[in-house]
Design a protein around this motif. Structure first.
Motif, PDB file in Angstrom:
ATOM      1  N   PHE A  67       0.840  -1.194   0.000  1.00  0.00           N
ATOM      2  CA  PHE A  67       0.000   0.000   0.000  1.00  0.00           C
ATOM      3  C   PHE A  67       0.879   1.250   0.000  1.00  0.00           C
ATOM      4  CE2 PHE A  67      -3.997  -1.821   2.348  1.00  0.00           C
ATOM      5  CZ  PHE A  67      -4.037  -2.869   1.445  1.00  0.00           C
ATOM      6  N   THR A  68       0.382   2.303  -0.645  1.00  0.00           N
ATOM      7  CA  THR A  68       1.082   3.579  -0.651  1.00  0.00           C
ATOM      8  C   THR A  68       0.088   4.698  -0.366  1.00  0.00           C
ATOM      9  OG1 THR A  68       2.672   2.767  -2.300  1.00  0.00           O
ATOM     10  CG2 THR A  68       2.525   5.157  -1.976  1.00  0.00           C
ATOM     11  N   ILE A  69       0.383   5.481   0.663  1.00  0.00           N
ATOM     12  CA  ILE A  69      -0.438   6.641   0.989  1.00  0.00           C
ATOM     13  C   ILE A  69       0.183   7.867   0.336  1.00  0.00           C
ATOM     14  CG2 ILE A  69       0.773   7.082   3.174  1.00  0.00           C
ATOM     15  CD1 ILE A  69      -1.936   7.983   4.351  1.00  0.00           C
ATOM     16  N   TYR A  79      -4.972   9.820  -0.801  1.00  0.00           N
ATOM     17  CA  TYR A  79      -5.097   8.594  -1.584  1.00  0.00           C
ATOM     18  C   TYR A  79      -4.516   7.406  -0.831  1.00  0.00           C
ATOM     19  CZ  TYR A  79      -5.722  11.939  -5.408  1.00  0.00           C
ATOM     20  OH  TYR A  79      -6.160  12.964  -6.203  1.00  0.00           O
ATOM     21  N   LEU A  80      -4.982   6.229  -1.208  1.00  0.00           N
ATOM     22  CA  LEU A  80      -4.373   4.980  -0.759  1.00  0.00           C
ATOM     23  C   LEU A  80      -4.339   4.041  -1.957  1.00  0.00           C
ATOM     24  CD1 LEU A  80      -3.164   3.529   1.737  1.00  0.00           C
ATOM     25  CD2 LEU A  80      -5.405   2.421   1.993  1.00  0.00           C
ATOM     26  N   GLN A  81      -3.145   3.849  -2.501  1.00  0.00           N
ATOM     27  CA  GLN A  81      -2.959   2.886  -3.585  1.00  0.00           C
ATOM     28  C   GLN A  81      -2.719   1.528  -2.959  1.00  0.00           C
ATOM     29  OE1 GLN A  81      -2.976   3.243  -7.134  1.00  0.00           O
ATOM     30  NE2 GLN A  81      -2.945   1.002  -6.978  1.00  0.00           N
ATOM     31  N   MET A  82      -3.551   0.571  -3.308  1.00  0.00           N
ATOM     32  CA  MET A  82      -3.475  -0.764  -2.722  1.00  0.00           C
ATOM     33  C   MET A  82      -3.181  -1.775  -3.819  1.00  0.00           C
ATOM     34  SD  MET A  82      -6.656  -0.590  -0.049  1.00  0.00           S
ATOM     35  CE  MET A  82      -7.891  -0.607  -1.347  1.00  0.00           C
ATOM     36  N   ASN A  83      -2.034  -2.417  -3.731  1.00  0.00           N
ATOM     37  CA  ASN A  83      -1.620  -3.429  -4.693  1.00  0.00           C
ATOM     38  C   ASN A  83      -1.504  -4.795  -4.023  1.00  0.00           C
ATOM     39  OD1 ASN A  83      -1.329  -1.358  -6.646  1.00  0.00           O
ATOM     40  ND2 ASN A  83       0.794  -1.009  -6.026  1.00  0.00           N
TER      41      ASN A  83
END
Length: 112
Positions: A67-69, A79-83
């Motif tokens: 995850f990247t905030i 944002y929260l990018q969730m991979n």
């Protein structure tokens, strides 16, 4: 009036990705530390990620590397990018600010 509004949740297969957004209004967004939390069915709400007012970040161990905030100050959006999503990431995801304001949450379901 302070508002935090999450969006971007949905149903995704294991291994997939989602990007959550949290639009903020009525706040001095650029100088606030902002958090993402999640609450799975039958469990307590738990911390996921934090972005400090100076851009520094922290993550809960289970999401580190996946995850990247981030934030767009001009758009007052978090944002929260969730991979590499896993079934155990299934939860309602909430954004919150350091002043104690919370959004209504957005559902993320990871299932095949």
């Amino acid at each position: 009036q302070v508002q935090l509004v999450e969006s971007g949740g949905g149903l995704v297969q294991p291994g997939g990705s989602l990007k959550l957004s949290c639009g903020a209004s009525g706040l001095p967004f650029s100088i606030l530390t902002m958090d993402w939390y999640r609450q799975a069915p039958g469990k307590q709400r738990e911390f996921v990620a934090r972005i400090h007012y100076n851009g520094g970040t922290n993550y809960e161990d289970a999401v580190k590397g996946r995850f990247t905030i981030s934030r767009d100050i001009a758009k007052s959006t978090l944002y929260l990018q969730m991979n590499s999503l896993k079934p155990e990431d299934t939860a309602i995801y909430f954004c919150a600010d350091e002043l104690g304001n919370w959004g209504q949450g957005t559902q993320v379901t990871v299932s095949s």
